[in-house]
Write a protein that holds these residues in place. Structure first.
Motif, PDB file in Angstrom:
ATOM      1  N   ALA A 254       0.800  -1.219   0.000  1.00  0.00           N
ATOM      2  CA  ALA A 254       0.000   0.000   0.000  1.00  0.00           C
ATOM      3  C   ALA A 254       0.833   1.269   0.000  1.00  0.00           C
ATOM      4  O   ALA A 254       0.280   2.366  -0.141  1.00  0.00           O
ATOM      5  N   GLY A 255       2.150   1.160   0.176  1.00  0.00           N
ATOM      6  CA  GLY A 255       2.979   2.346   0.232  1.00  0.00           C
ATOM      7  C   GLY A 255       2.873   3.106   1.536  1.00  0.00           C
ATOM      8  O   GLY A 255       3.497   4.160   1.700  1.00  0.00           O
ATOM      9  N   GLN A 256       2.099   2.582   2.466  1.00  0.00           N
ATOM     10  CA  GLN A 256       1.945   3.173   3.790  1.00  0.00           C
ATOM     11  C   GLN A 256       1.370   2.097   4.714  1.00  0.00           C
ATOM     12  O   GLN A 256       1.049   0.995   4.269  1.00  0.00           O
ATOM     13  N   ASP A 257       1.253   2.410   5.999  1.00  0.00           N
ATOM     14  CA  ASP A 257       0.828   1.394   6.961  1.00  0.00           C
ATOM     15  C   ASP A 257      -0.588   0.891   6.701  1.00  0.00           C
ATOM     16  O   ASP A 257      -0.867  -0.302   6.805  1.00  0.00           O
ATOM     17  N   VAL A 258      -1.480   1.819   6.391  1.00  0.00           N
ATOM     18  CA  VAL A 258      -2.885   1.433   6.243  1.00  0.00           C
ATOM     19  C   VAL A 258      -3.597   2.453   5.359  1.00  0.00           C
ATOM     20  O   VAL A 258      -3.221   3.636   5.333  1.00  0.00           O
ATOM     21  N   VAL A 259      -4.596   1.973   4.625  1.00  0.00           N
ATOM     22  CA  VAL A 259      -5.488   2.837   3.853  1.00  0.00           C
ATOM     23  C   VAL A 259      -6.904   2.561   4.335  1.00  0.00           C
ATOM     24  O   VAL A 259      -7.392   1.424   4.244  1.00  0.00           O
ATOM     25  N   ILE A 260      -7.567   3.581   4.871  1.00  0.00           N
ATOM     26  CA  ILE A 260      -8.940   3.447   5.357  1.00  0.00           C
ATOM     27  C   ILE A 260      -9.756   4.590   4.770  1.00  0.00           C
ATOM     28  O   ILE A 260      -9.349   5.758   4.858  1.00  0.00           O
ATOM     29  N   ALA A 261     -10.888   4.272   4.177  1.00  0.00           N
ATOM     30  CA  ALA A 261     -11.746   5.314   3.616  1.00  0.00           C
ATOM     31  C   ALA A 261     -13.178   4.816   3.509  1.00  0.00           C
ATOM     32  O   ALA A 261     -13.421   3.629   3.291  1.00  0.00           O
ATOM     33  N   ALA A 262     -14.111   5.742   3.670  1.00  0.00           N
ATOM     34  CA  ALA A 262     -15.528   5.470   3.451  1.00  0.00           C
ATOM     35  C   ALA A 262     -16.103   6.668   2.721  1.00  0.00           C
ATOM     36  O   ALA A 262     -16.098   7.785   3.252  1.00  0.00           O
ATOM     37  N   GLU A 263     -16.581   6.451   1.498  1.00  0.00           N
ATOM     38  CA  GLU A 263     -17.077   7.535   0.647  1.00  0.00           C
ATOM     39  C   GLU A 263     -18.547   7.289   0.324  1.00  0.00           C
ATOM     40  O   GLU A 263     -18.922   6.182  -0.082  1.00  0.00           O
ATOM     41  N   PHE A 264     -19.339   8.344   0.505  1.00  0.00           N
ATOM     42  CA  PHE A 264     -20.789   8.255   0.312  1.00  0.00           C
ATOM     43  C   PHE A 264     -21.180   9.225  -0.806  1.00  0.00           C
ATOM     44  O   PHE A 264     -20.890  10.424  -0.730  1.00  0.00           O
ATOM     45  N   HIS A 265     -21.833   8.692  -1.850  1.00  0.00           N
ATOM     46  CA  HIS A 265     -22.152   9.467  -3.041  1.00  0.00           C
ATOM     47  C   HIS A 265     -23.665   9.657  -3.144  1.00  0.00           C
ATOM     48  O   HIS A 265     -24.407   8.682  -3.326  1.00  0.00           O
ATOM     49  N   GLY A 266     -24.112  10.913  -3.010  1.00  0.00           N
ATOM     50  CA  GLY A 266     -25.526  11.226  -3.104  1.00  0.00           C
ATOM     51  C   GLY A 266     -25.827  12.124  -4.280  1.00  0.00           C
ATOM     52  O   GLY A 266     -24.916  12.638  -4.934  1.00  0.00           O
ATOM     53  N   ASP A 267     -27.114  12.347  -4.553  1.00  0.00           N
ATOM     54  CA  ASP A 267     -27.471  13.192  -5.690  1.00  0.00           C
ATOM     55  C   ASP A 267     -27.413  14.679  -5.355  1.00  0.00           C
ATOM     56  O   ASP A 267     -27.510  15.523  -6.249  1.00  0.00           O
ATOM     57  N   ARG A 268     -27.237  15.028  -4.091  1.00  0.00           N
ATOM     58  CA  ARG A 268     -27.082  16.422  -3.696  1.00  0.00           C
ATOM     59  C   ARG A 268     -25.656  16.750  -3.259  1.00  0.00           C
ATOM     60  O   ARG A 268     -25.207  17.885  -3.410  1.00  0.00           O
ATOM     61  N   ALA A 269     -24.975  15.774  -2.691  1.00  0.00           N
ATOM     62  CA  ALA A 269     -23.620  16.008  -2.175  1.00  0.00           C
ATOM     63  C   ALA A 269     -22.938  14.671  -1.956  1.00  0.00           C
ATOM     64  O   ALA A 269     -23.569  13.603  -2.032  1.00  0.00           O
ATOM     65  N   GLY A 270     -21.653  14.717  -1.694  1.00  0.00           N
ATOM     66  CA  GLY A 270     -20.880  13.534  -1.343  1.00  0.00           C
ATOM     67  C   GLY A 270     -20.138  13.783  -0.044  1.00  0.00           C
ATOM     68  O   GLY A 270     -19.984  14.929   0.399  1.00  0.00           O
ATOM     69  N   ALA A 271     -19.658  12.719   0.573  1.00  0.00           N
ATOM     70  CA  ALA A 271     -18.895  12.849   1.814  1.00  0.00           C
ATOM     71  C   ALA A 271     -17.833  11.771   1.856  1.00  0.00           C
ATOM     72  O   ALA A 271     -18.031  10.669   1.320  1.00  0.00           O
ATOM     73  N   ALA A 272     -16.707  12.086   2.480  1.00  0.00           N
ATOM     74  CA  ALA A 272     -15.614  11.124   2.561  1.00  0.00           C
ATOM     75  C   ALA A 272     -14.961  11.168   3.932  1.00  0.00           C
ATOM     76  O   ALA A 272     -14.708  12.244   4.487  1.00  0.00           O
ATOM     77  N   PHE A 273     -14.701   9.982   4.454  1.00  0.00           N
ATOM     78  CA  PHE A 273     -13.971   9.753   5.703  1.00  0.00           C
ATOM     79  C   PHE A 273     -12.680   9.053   5.312  1.00  0.00           C
ATOM     80  O   PHE A 273     -12.717   7.999   4.670  1.00  0.00           O
ATOM     81  N   ARG A 274     -11.525   9.645   5.650  1.00  0.00           N
ATOM     82  CA  ARG A 274     -10.255   9.073   5.201  1.00  0.00           C
ATOM     83  C   ARG A 274      -9.202   9.199   6.283  1.00  0.00           C
ATOM     84  O   ARG A 274      -9.171  10.189   7.031  1.00  0.00           O
ATOM     85  N   ASN A 275      -8.310   8.193   6.323  1.00  0.00           N
ATOM     86  CA  ASN A 275      -7.198   8.301   7.267  1.00  0.00           C
ATOM     87  C   ASN A 275      -6.139   9.247   6.708  1.00  0.00           C
ATOM     88  O   ASN A 275      -6.072   9.506   5.506  1.00  0.00           O
ATOM     89  N   VAL A 276      -5.311   9.754   7.613  1.00  0.00           N
ATOM     90  CA  VAL A 276      -4.328  10.779   7.269  1.00  0.00           C
ATOM     91  C   VAL A 276      -2.925  10.173   7.270  1.00  0.00           C
ATOM     92  O   VAL A 276      -2.485   9.606   8.286  1.00  0.00           O
TER      93      VAL A 276
END
Length: 345
Positions: A254-276
């Motif tokens: 992965a090029g780093q210790d961990v990759v964590i993400a949760a992405e939510f795609h809606g018809d009005r907006a989107g949102a993303a939770f991601r590790n740093v």
């Protein structure tokens, strides 16, 4: 001379719930520390198969009884039990505690199969006792902020969710790689969090179908009785045509210790939770509208013990059965469906 006022009556001292801890490796000790820090429990007893773990835990709770078995722990006068043992033990240990009238907070997974999870939920219902599971990423400030936006309708109709959890290392305990003891590989270990986050955020919608592929060391998993997967992919089809896509792995390049993400795609907006920066602990959450970005949360919240502290707070108010725990069966049903859907060889 003005007379002195009578001293105010002292507030009644309420006794804290007496909690036992079964399994006090790193996770168990961390959850213990969170509960102690919240000031909502008294650590009454500790039991672990490894004396070194008990000794480390005793530094956090020096007045707690140090016991050498689960049976001895059950014989204590406990108001609750925290379980952080290998996965194969979770269901039966939870059931035994609940049948003794002891509320339970268990590490994930609660059971290796839907049947095991349903048996634990049934035991909690019959005993009228509180049951919680440490699906810890619900406690992150980022995921709570995203869920609030989804529930409020800010994203509109969420038609697709993409979640990943890639761990460049993988577990360091042999039992994780034993199908009988673990119940599964990275999907059971990491995917359970992703499934829970998606269903919890969307309000536990109806699941209409599942497709999946599981791999071990770069080859399609061929014998679940002898192997566990180290890479898993799944698509979960929801009512109304919505999709959840999940990818998780151990030992990924992965090029780093961990990759964590949760992405939510809606018809009005989107949102993303991601590790740093490859961190296991630091996350951000953002809301997107077209090309604009709104920061919902930044890294740095102390989320790891959130679910444990929340359970302890609920226990202090009521030890009775919480119907919300029925939702745990929804997560287990999807896990069962993923393993059933993955082709062999």
């Amino acid at each position: 001379m003005t007379p002195l006022s009578a001293p105010a009556a002292a507030a009644p001292v309420l006794s804290l719930p007496r909690i036992g801890f079964l399994g006090v490796g790193w996770i168990g000790r961390h959850r213990m520390e969170a509960m102690i820090g919240a000031g909502t429990v008294e650590v009454a007893a500790i039991a672990d198969a490894l004396p070194g773990n008990s000794a480390e835990a005793a530094r956090l709770a020096p007045r707690a009884a140090r016991l050498d078995s689960f049976d001895a722990l059950l014989d204590q006068d406990l108001d609750g039990l925290v379980i952080a043992t290998p996965s194969a033990l979770h269901a039966q240990q939870s059931i035994r505690a609940l049948e003794r009238g002891i509320p339970v907070f268990c590490q994930k997974p609660l059971g290796r199969t839907l049947m095991e999870v349903q048996e634990v939920i049934g035991a909690a219902r019959r005993a009228d006792r509180l049951l919680g599971v440490d699906l810890s990423y619900r406690g992150t400030a980022g995921m709570r902020a995203i869920r609030d936006r989804v529930v409020a309708g800010e994203l509109g109709d969420v038609h697709a969710v993409d979640l990943v959890f890639h761990n460049a290392y993988g577990p360091d305990k042999p039992w994780f790689y034993d199908p009988l003891l673990s119940g599964g590989g990275c999907m059971m270990d990491l995917g359970v969090h992703l499934i829970d986050l998606a269903l919890w955020t969307l309000g536990f919608p109806e699941v209409e179908g599942i497709s999946a592929d599981l791999f071990s060391k770069g080859r399609r998993l061929s014998d679940r009785a002898a192997q566990v997967e180290d890479h898993g992919l799944a698509t979960i089809r929801l009512a109304g045509g919505r999709l959840i896509r999940i990818a998780c792995s151990w030992h990924l390049h992965a090029g780093q210790d961990v990759v964590i993400a949760a992405e939510f795609h809606g018809d009005r907006a989107g949102a993303a939770f991601r590790n740093v920066g490859g961190s296991f602990y630091d996350f951000t959450a953002d809301l997107f509208r077209g090309t604009t970005r709104e920061t919902l949360t930044t890294s740095g919240d102390a989320w790891g013990g959130y679910m444990a502290a929340a359970w302890a707070d609920r226990l202090a108010r009521s030890a009775g059965f919480d119907p919300d725990c029925e939702r745990l069966a929804c997560v287990a049903a999807v896990l069962d469906g993923i393993y059933a859907a993955a082709p062999d060889g």
